[in-house]
Design a protein around this motif. Sequence first.
Motif: not given
Lengths: 72, 158
Positions: B99-107, B121-136
């Motif tokens: 997720x951190x890598x994807x945030x870096x890519x977005x920036x 948008x795809x990169x942002x979606x993957x960040x949200x997806x990653x954080x949701x997985x971490x929450x789960x």
Amino acid sequence: MAIVVNLDVELAKRKMTVGEFAELVGITPANVAVLKNGRAKAVRFSTLDAICRVLGCQPGEVLTWAEDEDSS
Amino acid sequence: MSNLAIRALRLVLSLTFLSLLLGQLLILPWLVQVFAEAYPELAHVKIPMLVVAILTLICAEVVIVCIWRLLGMVAGDSIFSEQAFVWVDRMVAAILVASALMVGVFVYMLFWPNQQPGLAMAVLASVVGGLSLVLLLVVMRGLLRKAATLRAEMAEVI
């Protein structure tokens, strides 16, 4: 532990070994030892039922409550 | 868990791992090449993007290895050991890194001369997806802890 399990007395009365007793009750000899030296924290009623059936006694004959010396 | 279920899951995990490997070795370099040819002004992002994409897929491969080990523990009835928690924590760490890598890519993409909203948008979606997985995973880890404590208590009942 304030609950004392008087297995030695009851087993001696019936001339039963720990191994035989364990097998009949359906617990391991290790658990019989845990019961005997007061390290057991909980016993199932089903186990108590089996103990009473095997020894032909009442729960009160095999279980006694003795106040802990160090309890406040 | 039934033997069939375990073997089916292992098969799925192996196939996923292999396809990730294929992605890293063949598909990603080709995709990045096509992208660089379509947008010559962005040709310089080719290598950084490829590196980040490969690193992200490595994180996914780590997750697969962790799942494989945890599945083995379920099958071998050692899932309530402390080792299980180590593997869950490794999984969470891998997803956080991805997720951190994807945030870096977005920036990084914000500074591109040629903006790519779809990809962003795809990169942002993957960040949200990653954080949701971490929450789960964090919630499930709590469940595992409760189950392990309960098992330990019951083991002491004669």
